[in-house]
Design a protein around this motif. Sequence first.
Motif, PDB file in Angstrom:
ATOM      1  N   ARG A 213      -9.017 -11.492 -11.649  1.00 47.35           N
ATOM      2  CA  ARG A 213      -7.663 -11.755 -12.141  1.00 47.35           C
ATOM      3  C   ARG A 213      -6.634 -11.450 -11.058  1.00 47.35           C
ATOM      4  NH1 ARG A 213      -8.083  -9.033 -16.358  1.00 47.35           N
ATOM      5  NH2 ARG A 213      -6.931  -7.158 -15.800  1.00 47.35           N
ATOM      6  N   LYS A 214      -6.816 -10.386 -10.309  1.00 44.44           N
ATOM      7  CA  LYS A 214      -5.866 -10.022  -9.258  1.00 44.44           C
ATOM      8  C   LYS A 214      -5.901 -11.020  -8.102  1.00 44.44           C
ATOM      9  CE  LYS A 214      -5.774  -5.045 -10.287  1.00 44.44           C
ATOM     10  NZ  LYS A 214      -6.089  -3.678  -9.819  1.00 44.44           N
ATOM     11  N   ILE A 215      -7.104 -11.428  -7.695  1.00 37.60           N
ATOM     12  CA  ILE A 215      -7.208 -12.384  -6.594  1.00 37.60           C
ATOM     13  C   ILE A 215      -6.625 -13.726  -7.005  1.00 37.60           C
ATOM     14  CG2 ILE A 215      -8.810 -13.680  -5.140  1.00 37.60           C
ATOM     15  CD1 ILE A 215     -10.654 -11.256  -5.150  1.00 37.60           C
ATOM     16  N   ARG A 216      -6.951 -14.170  -8.219  1.00 39.05           N
ATOM     17  CA  ARG A 216      -6.480 -15.482  -8.660  1.00 39.05           C
ATOM     18  C   ARG A 216      -4.967 -15.506  -8.871  1.00 39.05           C
ATOM     19  NH1 ARG A 216     -11.503 -16.771 -12.867  1.00 39.05           N
ATOM     20  NH2 ARG A 216     -12.966 -17.443 -11.248  1.00 39.05           N
ATOM     21  N   ALA A 217      -4.400 -14.377  -9.266  1.00 38.94           N
ATOM     22  CA  ALA A 217      -2.948 -14.326  -9.475  1.00 38.94           C
ATOM     23  C   ALA A 217      -2.179 -14.466  -8.168  1.00 38.94           C
ATOM     24  CB  ALA A 217      -2.565 -13.025 -10.174  1.00 38.94           C
ATOM     25  N   ALA A 218      -2.832 -14.204  -7.048  1.00 37.10           N
ATOM     26  CA  ALA A 218      -2.162 -14.302  -5.745  1.00 37.10           C
ATOM     27  C   ALA A 218      -2.753 -15.398  -4.874  1.00 37.10           C
ATOM     28  CB  ALA A 218      -2.261 -12.959  -5.015  1.00 37.10           C
ATOM     29  N   ASP A 219      -3.596 -16.262  -5.463  1.00 36.42           N
ATOM     30  CA  ASP A 219      -4.260 -17.283  -4.666  1.00 36.42           C
ATOM     31  C   ASP A 219      -3.250 -18.287  -4.126  1.00 36.42           C
ATOM     32  OD1 ASP A 219      -6.578 -18.132  -3.500  1.00 36.42           O
ATOM     33  OD2 ASP A 219      -7.182 -19.426  -5.147  1.00 36.42           O
ATOM     34  N   GLY A 220      -3.596 -18.896  -3.017  1.00 39.07           N
ATOM     35  CA  GLY A 220      -2.656 -19.784  -2.335  1.00 39.07           C
ATOM     36  C   GLY A 220      -1.721 -18.974  -1.459  1.00 39.07           C
ATOM     37  N   HIS A 221      -0.892 -18.154  -2.085  1.00 38.30           N
ATOM     38  CA  HIS A 221       0.040 -17.264  -1.378  1.00 38.30           C
ATOM     39  C   HIS A 221       0.517 -16.196  -2.358  1.00 38.30           C
ATOM     40  CE1 HIS A 221       3.117 -16.087   1.550  1.00 38.30           C
ATOM     41  NE2 HIS A 221       3.953 -15.999   0.533  1.00 38.30           N
ATOM     42  N   PRO A 222       0.572 -14.914  -1.942  1.00 35.54           N
ATOM     43  CA  PRO A 222       0.345 -14.363  -0.609  1.00 35.54           C
ATOM     44  C   PRO A 222      -1.049 -13.802  -0.406  1.00 35.54           C
ATOM     45  CG  PRO A 222       1.370 -12.716  -1.979  1.00 35.54           C
ATOM     46  CD  PRO A 222       1.187 -13.926  -2.864  1.00 35.54           C
ATOM     47  N   GLY A 223      -1.923 -13.906  -1.426  1.00 32.00           N
ATOM     48  CA  GLY A 223      -3.220 -13.258  -1.354  1.00 32.00           C
ATOM     49  C   GLY A 223      -3.106 -11.786  -1.683  1.00 32.00           C
ATOM     50  N   VAL A 224      -4.235 -11.160  -1.984  1.00 35.30           N
ATOM     51  CA  VAL A 224      -4.259  -9.727  -2.306  1.00 35.30           C
ATOM     52  C   VAL A 224      -4.529  -8.934  -1.035  1.00 35.30           C
ATOM     53  CG1 VAL A 224      -5.464  -7.915  -3.561  1.00 35.30           C
ATOM     54  CG2 VAL A 224      -5.010 -10.096  -4.675  1.00 35.30           C
ATOM     55  N   LEU A 225      -3.615  -8.048  -0.689  1.00 34.89           N
ATOM     56  CA  LEU A 225      -3.791  -7.211   0.501  1.00 34.89           C
ATOM     57  C   LEU A 225      -4.850  -6.161   0.226  1.00 34.89           C
ATOM     58  CD1 LEU A 225      -2.849  -6.576   3.368  1.00 34.89           C
ATOM     59  CD2 LEU A 225      -1.109  -5.064   2.380  1.00 34.89           C
ATOM     60  N   ASP A 226      -5.830  -6.101   1.101  1.00 34.50           N
ATOM     61  CA  ASP A 226      -6.957  -5.198   0.911  1.00 34.50           C
ATOM     62  C   ASP A 226      -7.456  -4.767   2.292  1.00 34.50           C
ATOM     63  OD1 ASP A 226      -8.640  -3.987  -1.177  1.00 34.50           O
ATOM     64  OD2 ASP A 226     -10.258  -5.119  -0.258  1.00 34.50           O
ATOM     65  N   ALA A 227      -8.501  -3.965   2.318  1.00 40.05           N
ATOM     66  CA  ALA A 227      -9.071  -3.500   3.579  1.00 40.05           C
ATOM     67  C   ALA A 227     -10.570  -3.746   3.594  1.00 40.05           C
ATOM     68  CB  ALA A 227      -8.785  -2.024   3.795  1.00 40.05           C
ATOM     69  N   ILE A 228     -11.075  -4.210   4.730  1.00 39.10           N
ATOM     70  CA  ILE A 228     -12.503  -4.379   4.963  1.00 39.10           C
ATOM     71  C   ILE A 228     -12.813  -3.769   6.315  1.00 39.10           C
ATOM     72  CG2 ILE A 228     -14.408  -6.012   5.250  1.00 39.10           C
ATOM     73  CD1 ILE A 228     -12.882  -7.987   3.524  1.00 39.10           C
ATOM     74  N   ALA A 229     -13.732  -2.812   6.314  1.00 32.85           N
ATOM     75  CA  ALA A 229     -14.109  -2.122   7.552  1.00 32.85           C
ATOM     76  C   ALA A 229     -12.879  -1.569   8.278  1.00 32.85           C
ATOM     77  CB  ALA A 229     -14.905  -3.047   8.459  1.00 32.85           C
ATOM     78  N   GLY A 230     -11.928  -1.078   7.509  1.00 33.24           N
ATOM     79  CA  GLY A 230     -10.743  -0.472   8.078  1.00 33.24           C
ATOM     80  C   GLY A 230      -9.702  -1.446   8.565  1.00 33.24           C
ATOM     81  N   ARG A 231      -9.931  -2.758   8.397  1.00 32.94           N
ATOM     82  CA  ARG A 231      -8.966  -3.761   8.819  1.00 32.94           C
ATOM     83  C   ARG A 231      -8.272  -4.355   7.598  1.00 32.94           C
ATOM     84  NH1 ARG A 231     -10.019  -5.610  14.060  1.00 32.94           N
ATOM     85  NH2 ARG A 231      -8.006  -6.666  13.803  1.00 32.94           N
ATOM     86  N   ALA A 232      -6.977  -4.643   7.723  1.00 34.30           N
ATOM     87  CA  ALA A 232      -6.202  -5.174   6.598  1.00 34.30           C
ATOM     88  C   ALA A 232      -6.343  -6.694   6.521  1.00 34.30           C
ATOM     89  CB  ALA A 232      -4.739  -4.786   6.749  1.00 34.30           C
ATOM     90  N   PHE A 233      -6.723  -7.187   5.346  1.00 34.16           N
ATOM     91  CA  PHE A 233      -6.863  -8.622   5.110  1.00 34.16           C
ATOM     92  C   PHE A 233      -6.221  -8.988   3.780  1.00 34.16           C
ATOM     93  CE2 PHE A 233     -10.527  -7.729   7.827  1.00 34.16           C
ATOM     94  CZ  PHE A 233     -10.530  -8.803   8.707  1.00 34.16           C
ATOM     95  N   HIS A 234      -5.753 -10.236   3.679  1.00 33.73           N
ATOM     96  CA  HIS A 234      -5.357 -10.819   2.400  1.00 33.73           C
ATOM     97  C   HIS A 234      -6.540 -11.627   1.876  1.00 33.73           C
ATOM     98  CE1 HIS A 234      -0.982  -9.920   2.739  1.00 33.73           C
ATOM     99  NE2 HIS A 234      -1.280  -9.912   4.041  1.00 33.73           N
TER     100      HIS A 234
END
Length: 591
Positions: A213-234
Amino acid sequence: MVESTVTPAPILDLPRSTQAASEHQSRTGLGILFLVSAHNGLSQRARIALREQGHAVQVAVVDSAAAMEAAVADHDPELIVCPFLKTMIPETIWGRRPCLVVHPGPCGDRGPSSLGATDWGVTVLLANGEFDAGRVLATRTFPMRDAGKASLYRHEVRRAAIGALLEAVGRVLGGDCESRPADPTPIGRARPLMSQSARAIDWLADGTDTVLRKIRAADGHPGVLDAIAGRAFHLFGGHRERTLSGRPGELIARRHGAVCRATVDGAVWITQLKQHDPSTQRYFKLPAALALEVAGVEPEVPEIDVELDARLPDDHTHREIAYEEHAGVGYLRFDFYNGAMSTEQCRRLRDAYAYARERETRVIVLLGGDDYFSNGIHLGVIEAAEDAGAESWRNLNAIDDLVQDILQTDSHLVISALAGDAAAGGVPLALAGDYAVAREDIVLNPYYQHMGGLYGSEYWTYLLPRRVGGAMTTQLTHPPFHALGTSQAIKIGLLDAAFGESVTDFRAHTRRFAERVANDGLHQARLTEKRRRRAHDERVKPLQAYRTEEMAHCLECFFGPDPSYHQARRRFIYKTTAADADTEEPVCLAS
């Protein structure tokens, strides 16, 4: 560009578009100016609908009050329409002439963050000094579908927006701006801008439903800000996984560019990532595994494939390509994010098409995805490559190989079924089939040259003239670039038919049509005629000659001294300002 001397007469009666009402021409058209933050599928479809009603419509991409005032002064419109404009309209404009704001929310909804929980809508109102607070002229509501925000905007929101806008323009034309719809009861409310903290995923607590639900609510733009292996990704492009599991938050698998991440009660696939922009660098959306690689993150997780023809429910797992058969028809579905097709995706789809050709069926249906059929080569993957010219060349050759296979198929009849929009190379890809049918609401952008003069390939110099003739091909592929709706596309012969308002309706119509082609006793006669036409066209001019000529032009675009293609691609990928736009109507590709 040489036209086939054989006119491809219809070999089966097809239902025409059921959009008869859209062919009505208003007695008196208005001069309308669209002020948009970006010219996308919604503004293109709205422009088409208004033009079909006899209005003269121009578009200006604007990012400031000064840009709006300049556009209004330049075009001097009778009416201004602002579809999902992100910038406040100055009083110098709305105080002097009617300005219709198309707001993605039901009556009473206000604010930049939209889409509700169960029912939602679109409202058209007269602009005033407050955001989304003017007099309501029309509104539409619809039930929410379990899908990402971007998909909802391409279907339910777009359909509701067109209906409400046509009603509102009718009120303006009739001098009825003062009255409200019959039932203007507000069902929405003022909403603040949704922050990333409100969307944040807690991988140690959130279940799969919550994460999706969180990912789909921000799909297209701006995406969900998260971290993978210490790096910030949407994060973008979330899909449920019902079999795999692991330690919550960890990456556990990959599949054709997507990565699978465990939740507390299962897992989700994430198809696209965008590195978070620091102050000194700008990034763009990429297939998840490639985005991680570019960022220097290479998780050691297995590549877990799924069978092409595995019978699985739609929400069981993520797969871009799937195949099924029914009643003599093979259905090949390819659902690539935003319709962009990388070299690797083209090659996998070509392999899947080869499998479909080997089956003992009579018809192959190319289904595309629900949101897009195809938008041609993948400009994002090309931009991320070490040598963008070389990757452009590989990508274009890979999609050419696929189109060539479709054109040379003499064992089956091929139906291209466009449930979603198509642009650039995606249009000739669809025309490679024997029939091209579409959902009524789609938009076609059959041109390339807006992208810095890119000539394009996919055998378009054969396929477009074969359908619409040389003069119309020139008109479609050269400035000023205009998107096509299905009514016009059928009228000029680019499409055979359009039917179905929703994707569900369209798929049902397509299935009935395909099974009729396969089972009405005329299949062999149609195949014989198809082979005769292809043999004749090959004698007139071989397919290889078309490809050689097209690719010679593209070679200059990719490796020649003129950098226009590379500059235009970067502007598109990095979404630079409207001041950099170099066409009247930029195509809606993927990034």
